[in-house]
Design a protein around this motif. Structure first.
Motif, PDB file in Angstrom:
ATOM      1  N   GLU A   1      51.128  66.253  63.633  1.00 47.99           N
ATOM      2  CA  GLU A   1      51.128  65.405  62.443  1.00 47.99           C
ATOM      3  C   GLU A   1      51.029  66.249  61.163  1.00 47.99           C
TER       4      GLU A   1
ATOM      5  N   HIS B   1      36.628  57.930  65.465  1.00 48.95           N
ATOM      6  CA  HIS B   1      36.523  56.491  65.692  1.00 48.95           C
ATOM      7  C   HIS B   1      35.759  55.839  64.556  1.00 48.95           C
ATOM      8  N   GLU B   2      35.962  54.534  64.411  1.00 48.97           N
ATOM      9  CA  GLU B   2      35.364  53.770  63.321  1.00 48.97           C
ATOM     10  C   GLU B   2      33.846  53.717  63.397  1.00 48.97           C
TER      11      GLU B   2
ATOM     12  N   GLY C   1      42.099  60.209  63.206  1.00 48.28           N
ATOM     13  CA  GLY C   1      41.933  58.868  63.752  1.00 48.28           C
ATOM     14  C   GLY C   1      43.169  58.435  64.534  1.00 48.28           C
ATOM     15  N   ARG C   2      44.358  58.702  63.979  1.00 47.83           N
ATOM     16  CA  ARG C   2      45.604  58.350  64.673  1.00 47.83           C
ATOM     17  C   ARG C   2      45.755  59.134  65.982  1.00 47.83           C
ATOM     18  N   ALA C   3      45.218  60.345  66.019  1.00 49.67           N
ATOM     19  CA  ALA C   3      45.297  61.171  67.235  1.00 49.67           C
ATOM     20  C   ALA C   3      44.196  60.837  68.232  1.00 49.67           C
ATOM     21  N   GLY C   4      43.304  59.912  67.857  1.00 51.33           N
ATOM     22  CA  GLY C   4      42.222  59.527  68.765  1.00 51.33           C
ATOM     23  C   GLY C   4      41.050  60.487  68.752  1.00 51.33           C
TER      24      GLY C   4
ATOM     25  N   LEU D   1      47.387  66.141  66.593  1.00 50.85           N
ATOM     26  CA  LEU D   1      46.977  66.344  65.201  1.00 50.85           C
ATOM     27  C   LEU D   1      47.787  67.474  64.568  1.00 50.85           C
TER      28      LEU D   1
ATOM     29  N   ARG E   1      45.093  65.790  72.232  1.00 48.91           N
ATOM     30  CA  ARG E   1      44.831  65.128  70.942  1.00 48.91           C
ATOM     31  C   ARG E   1      44.865  66.141  69.797  1.00 48.91           C
TER      32      ARG E   1
ATOM     33  N   ARG F   1      42.294  60.713  58.483  1.00 51.36           N
ATOM     34  CA  ARG F   1      43.245  59.660  58.877  1.00 51.36           C
ATOM     35  C   ARG F   1      44.100  60.114  60.054  1.00 51.36           C
ATOM     36  N   ALA F   2      44.614  61.332  59.954  1.00 47.67           N
ATOM     37  CA  ALA F   2      45.436  61.871  61.039  1.00 47.67           C
ATOM     38  C   ALA F   2      44.606  62.050  62.309  1.00 47.67           C
TER      39      ALA F   2
END
Length: 163
Positions: A139, A112-113, A106-109, A136, A132, A103-104
């Motif tokens: 976070e 990807h989905e 993903g938030r940091a880019g 992370l 990035r 999850r973290a």
């Protein structure tokens, strides 16, 4: 000593050892409940031979940018690697819980989905992979690596037998 002093010590070590042993020194300072360690021109923190000792009895996060080898991210605790990856390919992770930070990430880019999203974002993700990775790390730790972290004194110690 200030970060400039750490640079001088590291440059002297690198010159004396002909660049073969990393930086030989680390500078550490406390930030909240964490310690921030700078290993200028070094790479020991992300080595599988080293992070178990560095994380014994605590948690550690390491971000490494390397000129001619692989950039790396390591999250370890109590001597065990939890999640590690090469910054160029964060989708391939290893460790005891390689998906714990998804999850973290993903938030940091960093993740990807879908494959299509990843391919579309690849140039920017690749170009900004170290930033990035630091996002992370921030976070995970709650400590953002900002220029102000370099202000103030560092406790400096040798980390190589070639002192």
């Amino acid at each position: 000593m200030p970060v400039e002093g750490l640079w001088e010590v590291v440059e002297d070590f690198v010159r004396r050892t002909r660049e073969g042993s990393g930086s030989g020194h680390v500078g550490v300072r406390q930030v909240g409940e964490w310690s921030v360690a700078l290993e200028l021109l070094g790479w020991y923190a992300v080595l599988h031979e080293c992070y178990p000792a560095f994380s014994r009895g605590c948690e550690m996060v390491a971000v490494s940018r390397h000129d001619y080898a692989e950039d790396s991210f390591v999250y370890a605790a109590d001597g065990e690697l939890i999640t590690g990856f090469a910054s160029r390919s964060p989708g391939r992770r290893w460790g005891g819980e390689p998906d714990r930070l998804n999850r973290a990430m993903g938030r940091a880019g960093l993740l990807h989905e879908s494959v299509d999203d990843a391919m579309e974002a690849w140039p920017g993700r690749h170009e900004h992979r170290i930033a990035r990775s630091f996002a992370l790390a921030a976070e995970v730790t709650g400590v953002a690596f900002t220029p102000s972290l370099l202000d103030g004194p560092f406790l400096v110690g040798a980390i190589s037998p070639h002192r």
